[in-house]
Motif scaffolding. Sequence first.
Motif, short mmCIF file in Angstrom:
data_model
loop_
_atom_site.label_atom_id
_atom_site.label_comp_id
_atom_site.label_asym_id
_atom_site.label_seq_id
_atom_site.Cartn_x
_atom_site.Cartn_y
_atom_site.Cartn_z
N VAL A 7 0.84 -1.20 0.00
CA VAL A 7 0.00 0.00 0.00
C VAL A 7 0.88 1.24 0.00
O VAL A 7 1.85 1.33 0.76
CB VAL A 7 -0.92 0.01 1.24
CG1 VAL A 7 -1.75 1.29 1.30
CG2 VAL A 7 -1.81 -1.23 1.26
N ARG A 8 0.53 2.22 -0.83
CA ARG A 8 1.25 3.50 -0.82
C ARG A 8 0.74 4.34 0.34
O ARG A 8 -0.48 4.52 0.50
CB ARG A 8 1.03 4.23 -2.15
CG ARG A 8 1.88 5.50 -2.30
CD ARG A 8 1.54 6.23 -3.59
NE ARG A 8 1.82 5.39 -4.74
CZ ARG A 8 3.01 5.31 -5.35
NH1 ARG A 8 4.03 6.02 -4.88
NH2 ARG A 8 3.18 4.54 -6.40
N LEU A 9 1.65 4.90 1.14
CA LEU A 9 1.27 5.63 2.33
C LEU A 9 1.23 7.14 2.17
O LEU A 9 0.42 7.82 2.81
CB LEU A 9 2.23 5.29 3.49
CG LEU A 9 2.20 3.86 4.02
CD1 LEU A 9 3.26 3.69 5.10
CD2 LEU A 9 0.82 3.52 4.58
N ARG A 10 2.10 7.70 1.36
CA ARG A 10 2.28 9.16 1.34
C ARG A 10 1.26 9.86 0.44
O ARG A 10 1.61 10.64 -0.44
CB ARG A 10 3.70 9.50 0.91
CG ARG A 10 4.77 9.00 1.86
CD ARG A 10 4.70 9.74 3.17
NE ARG A 10 5.08 8.88 4.32
CZ ARG A 10 4.86 9.23 5.56
NH1 ARG A 10 4.25 10.36 5.85
NH2 ARG A 10 5.21 8.42 6.54
N ILE A 11 -0.02 9.59 0.70
CA ILE A 11 -1.10 10.28 0.01
C ILE A 11 -2.19 10.63 1.02
O ILE A 11 -2.20 10.09 2.13
CB ILE A 11 -1.68 9.43 -1.16
CG1 ILE A 11 -2.12 8.05 -0.67
CG2 ILE A 11 -0.68 9.30 -2.30
CD1 ILE A 11 -2.72 7.17 -1.75
N SER A 12 -3.08 11.53 0.65
CA SER A 12 -4.10 12.01 1.58
C SER A 12 -5.18 10.96 1.82
O SER A 12 -5.29 9.96 1.10
CB SER A 12 -4.74 13.28 1.01
OG SER A 12 -5.51 12.96 -0.14
N ASP A 13 -6.00 11.23 2.85
CA ASP A 13 -7.14 10.34 3.13
C ASP A 13 -8.04 10.19 1.91
O ASP A 13 -8.48 9.08 1.58
CB ASP A 13 -7.96 10.88 4.30
CG ASP A 13 -7.29 10.63 5.65
OD1 ASP A 13 -6.19 10.04 5.67
OD2 ASP A 13 -7.87 11.02 6.67
N ASP A 14 -8.34 11.29 1.26
CA ASP A 14 -9.21 11.23 0.08
C ASP A 14 -8.59 10.40 -1.02
O ASP A 14 -9.29 9.59 -1.67
CB ASP A 14 -9.51 12.64 -0.42
CG ASP A 14 -10.46 13.40 0.48
OD1 ASP A 14 -11.13 12.75 1.31
OD2 ASP A 14 -10.54 14.65 0.37
N GLU A 15 -7.29 10.59 -1.25
CA GLU A 15 -6.62 9.81 -2.29
C GLU A 15 -6.58 8.32 -1.93
O GLU A 15 -6.73 7.46 -2.80
CB GLU A 15 -5.20 10.34 -2.50
CG GLU A 15 -5.14 11.71 -3.15
CD GLU A 15 -3.73 12.28 -3.15
OE1 GLU A 15 -3.26 12.68 -4.23
OE2 GLU A 15 -3.11 12.34 -2.06
N LEU A 16 -6.37 8.04 -0.65
CA LEU A 16 -6.38 6.64 -0.21
C LEU A 16 -7.72 5.97 -0.48
O LEU A 16 -7.79 4.88 -1.05
CB LEU A 16 -6.07 6.57 1.29
CG LEU A 16 -4.60 6.61 1.72
CD1 LEU A 16 -4.48 6.81 3.23
CD2 LEU A 16 -3.88 5.32 1.31
N ARG A 17 -8.78 6.64 -0.07
CA ARG A 17 -10.11 6.04 -0.23
C ARG A 17 -10.46 5.87 -1.70
O ARG A 17 -11.07 4.86 -2.09
CB ARG A 17 -11.16 6.89 0.48
CG ARG A 17 -10.98 6.94 1.99
CD ARG A 17 -12.12 7.68 2.68
NE ARG A 17 -13.26 6.80 2.90
CZ ARG A 17 -13.62 6.31 4.08
NH1 ARG A 17 -12.91 6.60 5.16
NH2 ARG A 17 -14.68 5.54 4.19
#
Length: 390
Positions: free
Chosen positions: A170-180
């Motif tokens: 999983v890529r971690l360095r993105i925002s909550d919105d980008e994650l979802r």
Amino acid sequence: MSDIAGEMMQPSRAEIAAAGDSAIALAAQQVTGGEWDAIIGSFDEVCQEQMHAFASTRWPGVSQEPVVFQRGGTVVGGALVMIQPLPVGMGRMAVVKWAPMLASASAPDAEALRLAMVDSLAKDYSEKRGMMLSVLLHASASEINKGYVALRQRGFVRGSTLLFPNRYVVRLRISDDELRRSFHQTWRRQLNKAEKSGLEFARAEPEGIETFKTLYAAMTERKQFPDHSAYETLDALMALDEPLRPELFFVRHEGEIVAGALVFKAGKRAVYLYGATNDKALPLRAGYFLHWHVIRWLRDHTRAEWYDLGGTDGFQGLHQFKAGMVGTAGVIRPVPPVLNYATSPWAWFIGTAAFTARDILQHTRRHIDALRSTKARPDQEPYVWDESFK
């Protein structure tokens, strides 16, 4: 521990390794297990299998030789080399798992440094000490595993391949919105339902490990999954100091713990080590809730860039769950085959024979377990490594 642990290697072991268009001079120093664990805590590529505290518990019959590499007096990486005795005194082989590790993975010549470290190990263990050197590299986040390609070009020969080598990252360095948005639709829908179930997430103190053990034991009995993990290393891992000690997380529902996770967080790649749930977790979608919050915690409290969920052991249900979490932002990449190198024909013969015998024994045991056991059986097809993929 070898009786030469902690001593500086002789000057002849400071190798000049060709890498790219330039030569990299590295000095190799063997250190004690305790010194090694203290040094690698700051490495970008540190992982639990390379820790002396883990390896000495997981493989007690194998001696450990931690080797640190320096360039100009600065530590640039290292490898915990395991010296495996072969049956009936036929010899020994040197095994390096998930290494060499880089102190700085973002160094402009990072891959050249990795190759220089491997070259030094090959000259020491194979050319000078007459062993076969066996190296297993991490799955790469990039489409092409540059380390694998470089070692093949260096003369290493492809060996054993894991049955189910894919790793879900999983890529971690993105925002909550980008994650979802990255999550697959089904995974996101299950998370939305979990968030309406009254669940609570919390980081736990190390003393909570006994509660986790109870939860884990109940889960493995209920699910009937065969456990091929290194669970026996749990106490040794939790006894470590920061930053190598794993983090423990729990999810509660109406005050009751329904799910937990143990996560290795040092370096740039956090790793999901163990998870456990009770029989109430499934209808509550507690697993989705747990991982969502672990991902966000890792992003906000560590320097990790990736969250490695591990593999599937051949279970399609785990593939669907982990692939949905990896989504469009993360990657699914295979661990490459083992790479072997030897200059002595005898070392090559006995080393290859030992690996072949081990593979046959492991596959036979898995087959017998599947026939005799009531435990769940893998339902994925074994992976076929494509050499052109690298």
